[in-house]
Design a protein around this motif. Sequence first.
Motif, PDB file in Angstrom:
ATOM      1  N   LEU A   1     -58.246   2.765  53.987  1.00 38.22           N
ATOM      2  CA  LEU A   1     -58.246   2.901  55.442  1.00 38.22           C
ATOM      3  C   LEU A   1     -59.670   2.857  55.997  1.00 38.22           C
ATOM      4  O   LEU A   1     -59.894   2.331  57.095  1.00 38.22           O
ATOM      5  CB  LEU A   1     -57.554   4.203  55.849  1.00 38.22           C
ATOM      6  CG  LEU A   1     -56.058   4.278  55.541  1.00 38.22           C
ATOM      7  CD1 LEU A   1     -55.505   5.643  55.918  1.00 38.22           C
ATOM      8  CD2 LEU A   1     -55.288   3.167  56.243  1.00 38.22           C
TER       9      LEU A   1
ATOM     10  N   GLU B   1     -49.179   0.558  58.147  1.00 38.37           N
ATOM     11  CA  GLU B   1     -49.621   0.007  59.423  1.00 38.37           C
ATOM     12  C   GLU B   1     -50.906  -0.795  59.273  1.00 38.37           C
ATOM     13  O   GLU B   1     -51.151  -1.735  60.033  1.00 38.37           O
ATOM     14  CB  GLU B   1     -49.808   1.140  60.431  1.00 38.37           C
ATOM     15  CG  GLU B   1     -48.483   1.762  60.887  1.00 38.37           C
ATOM     16  CD  GLU B   1     -48.655   3.094  61.588  1.00 38.37           C
ATOM     17  OE1 GLU B   1     -49.813   3.545  61.731  1.00 38.37           O
ATOM     18  OE2 GLU B   1     -47.634   3.688  61.980  1.00 38.37           O
ATOM     19  N   ALA B   2     -51.729  -0.432  58.279  1.00 39.19           N
ATOM     20  CA  ALA B   2     -52.986  -1.148  58.038  1.00 39.19           C
ATOM     21  C   ALA B   2     -52.833  -2.261  57.005  1.00 39.19           C
ATOM     22  O   ALA B   2     -53.823  -2.851  56.591  1.00 39.19           O
ATOM     23  CB  ALA B   2     -54.060  -0.158  57.576  1.00 39.19           C
TER      24      ALA B   2
ATOM     25  N   GLN C   1     -49.996   5.304  57.722  1.00 39.57           N
ATOM     26  CA  GLN C   1     -51.212   4.586  58.094  1.00 39.57           C
ATOM     27  C   GLN C   1     -51.461   3.420  57.139  1.00 39.57           C
ATOM     28  O   GLN C   1     -51.935   2.365  57.550  1.00 39.57           O
ATOM     29  CB  GLN C   1     -52.399   5.535  58.080  1.00 39.57           C
ATOM     30  CG  GLN C   1     -52.334   6.652  59.102  1.00 39.57           C
ATOM     31  CD  GLN C   1     -53.496   7.609  58.966  1.00 39.57           C
ATOM     32  OE1 GLN C   1     -54.656   7.209  58.941  1.00 39.57           O
ATOM     33  NE2 GLN C   1     -53.191   8.895  58.848  1.00 39.57           N
ATOM     34  N   ALA C   2     -51.131   3.621  55.863  1.00 34.76           N
ATOM     35  CA  ALA C   2     -51.343   2.556  54.890  1.00 34.76           C
ATOM     36  C   ALA C   2     -50.516   1.325  55.242  1.00 34.76           C
ATOM     37  O   ALA C   2     -51.018   0.197  55.241  1.00 34.76           O
ATOM     38  CB  ALA C   2     -50.997   3.052  53.491  1.00 34.76           C
TER      39      ALA C   2
ATOM     40  N   ARG D   1     -60.495  -0.761  56.269  1.00 36.06           N
ATOM     41  CA  ARG D   1     -59.838  -1.362  57.432  1.00 36.06           C
ATOM     42  C   ARG D   1     -60.545  -0.939  58.722  1.00 36.06           C
ATOM     43  O   ARG D   1     -60.747  -1.762  59.628  1.00 36.06           O
ATOM     44  CB  ARG D   1     -58.372  -0.942  57.478  1.00 36.06           C
ATOM     45  CG  ARG D   1     -57.507  -1.599  56.410  1.00 36.06           C
ATOM     46  CD  ARG D   1     -57.252  -3.062  56.752  1.00 36.06           C
ATOM     47  NE  ARG D   1     -56.291  -3.676  55.836  1.00 36.06           N
ATOM     48  CZ  ARG D   1     -56.594  -4.557  54.901  1.00 36.06           C
ATOM     49  NH1 ARG D   1     -57.855  -4.942  54.734  1.00 36.06           N
ATOM     50  NH2 ARG D   1     -55.669  -5.087  54.135  1.00 36.06           N
ATOM     51  N   ALA D   2     -60.931   0.320  58.810  1.00 37.39           N
ATOM     52  CA  ALA D   2     -61.620   0.802  60.012  1.00 37.39           C
ATOM     53  C   ALA D   2     -62.949   0.094  60.213  1.00 37.39           C
ATOM     54  O   ALA D   2     -63.424  -0.050  61.346  1.00 37.39           O
ATOM     55  CB  ALA D   2     -61.831   2.311  59.924  1.00 37.39           C
TER      56      ALA D   2
ATOM     57  N   VAL E   1     -55.667   5.920  49.238  1.00 33.66           N
ATOM     58  CA  VAL E   1     -55.382   5.260  50.512  1.00 33.66           C
ATOM     59  C   VAL E   1     -56.510   5.472  51.508  1.00 33.66           C
ATOM     60  O   VAL E   1     -56.873   4.558  52.257  1.00 33.66           O
ATOM     61  CB  VAL E   1     -54.040   5.773  51.083  1.00 33.66           C
ATOM     62  CG1 VAL E   1     -53.867   5.344  52.536  1.00 33.66           C
ATOM     63  CG2 VAL E   1     -52.879   5.269  50.235  1.00 33.66           C
ATOM     64  N   ARG E   2     -57.092   6.670  51.528  1.00 30.64           N
ATOM     65  CA  ARG E   2     -58.146   6.926  52.520  1.00 30.64           C
ATOM     66  C   ARG E   2     -59.333   5.984  52.338  1.00 30.64           C
ATOM     67  O   ARG E   2     -60.018   5.656  53.308  1.00 30.64           O
ATOM     68  CB  ARG E   2     -58.604   8.383  52.459  1.00 30.64           C
ATOM     69  CG  ARG E   2     -59.196   8.834  51.141  1.00 30.64           C
ATOM     70  CD  ARG E   2     -59.599  10.300  51.190  1.00 30.64           C
ATOM     71  NE  ARG E   2     -60.109  10.778  49.912  1.00 30.64           N
ATOM     72  CZ  ARG E   2     -59.354  11.331  48.976  1.00 30.64           C
ATOM     73  NH1 ARG E   2     -58.056  11.462  49.163  1.00 30.64           N
ATOM     74  NH2 ARG E   2     -59.893  11.752  47.837  1.00 30.64           N
TER      75      ARG E   2
ATOM     76  N   VAL F   1     -52.027  -2.118  53.840  1.00 25.18           N
ATOM     77  CA  VAL F   1     -52.588  -1.761  52.540  1.00 25.18           C
ATOM     78  C   VAL F   1     -51.482  -1.852  51.499  1.00 25.18           C
ATOM     79  O   VAL F   1     -50.391  -1.296  51.682  1.00 25.18           O
ATOM     80  CB  VAL F   1     -53.183  -0.337  52.568  1.00 25.18           C
ATOM     81  CG1 VAL F   1     -53.627   0.097  51.171  1.00 25.18           C
ATOM     82  CG2 VAL F   1     -54.341  -0.259  53.551  1.00 25.18           C
TER      83      VAL F   1
ATOM     84  N   SER G   1     -54.247   0.071  46.879  1.00 25.60           N
ATOM     85  CA  SER G   1     -54.552   1.458  46.509  1.00 25.60           C
ATOM     86  C   SER G   1     -53.571   1.863  45.424  1.00 25.60           C
ATOM     87  O   SER G   1     -52.354   1.724  45.600  1.00 25.60           O
ATOM     88  CB  SER G   1     -54.422   2.385  47.716  1.00 25.60           C
ATOM     89  OG  SER G   1     -55.430   2.115  48.665  1.00 25.60           O
TER      90      SER G   1
END
Length: 385
Positions: A67, A94-95, A91-92, A70-71, A63-64, A97, A80
């Motif tokens: 992210l 919300e993004a 965070q996944a 996305r960033a 996932v990182r 993913v 992922s």
Amino acid sequence: MATPAQARVDLAAIRHNVSLLKEQAGGAELMGAVKADAYGHGLVPASEAALEGGASRLGTAFVREALALRAAGVTAPILSWLITPDEPLDQALEADVELSAADARLLGEIAEVARRTGRTAKLHLEADTGMSRGGAPLAAWPGLLAKALELRAEGVIDIVGVWSHFACADIPGHPSIALQIEAFETALKLAEQAGAAGSHVIRHLSNSAAAMTLPAARYDLVRPGIAMYGLSPIPELGDFGLRPAMTLVAQVGLVKRVPEGSGVSYAHLYVTDRETTLGLVPLGYADGILRHATGRAEVLAGGRRRRIAGRVCMDQFMIDMGDDPLSAGDEVVLFGPGDGGEPTAQEWADTLGTITHEIVTRIGSRVPRVHEHTSSVTTGTSRRP
């Protein structure tokens, strides 16, 4: 060169490779596998090049990694697939993913996060069709489908994909290939019967090797990885028209003349048989130059190939130039496309008994990636089954 070494990455080559793979996919979508810093090529620039070349989706292990994309402003769909405990699932979601799931525990965890965030999780259900790594075994597949359908009815997940992974697609004719396709077909049939495989559900199985050699396994989407970076997934079948994207270079740090009988580097595994010139190359096993490249791998220096002389150290190795000229600051090419006579990553892999994936992904963080758009594409020994 501002640093002692660089990994130069030709983004035009990545675009070319993805375009070629997209053509080979026969109408299937293409998900570019960009895990592990895009196989060492630089996550964001390589991902953008893949999308420019025709990829419609991206795939990461963790996932990182998604992210980070996305960033950086990447908006394309991202999957992922290696979801371990304590991944940042909030965070996944919300993004936006997409996530892979293969057991009830993970489905429950994702569902709980979806309830908490108020976001529906987009899931790809993974079946184990014979690799015995990730995925739900076929015996457990109906149970996974039932749990996923229960959560879909609740509105906390949406099933957007059904997938699996080949174990031996890079070994043409291996008996497991047909068995895995058969098992995947069984998983798909069960999903369809259960109502978990509607028209919007993406079916995907093929990695680089399968995408290029197994038309029956392309389904709705293919997931090339190593081939995107120009390295053949089946070297014995040629290069498929792919263009290697990475060239690893270093500046000579020191040049000196030594007498006959000089022991070179740790353990004196190399001893000069004459008065000679030695050059110090500032890359070592801390940078991904495998220690067992000692006395085996070659580099291009002074217009000729030179074998590594003596033990590869943490930060450096030596080459023997004989009486050929060499100066501090001169460039040494460890591997590249081979256009200038330099070794290729495939040659390094063959010499060291490994695969190109390991050669390029091991290049460490001390070596900056310099992204260029310089490719003049040639097709070498292309063979397309």
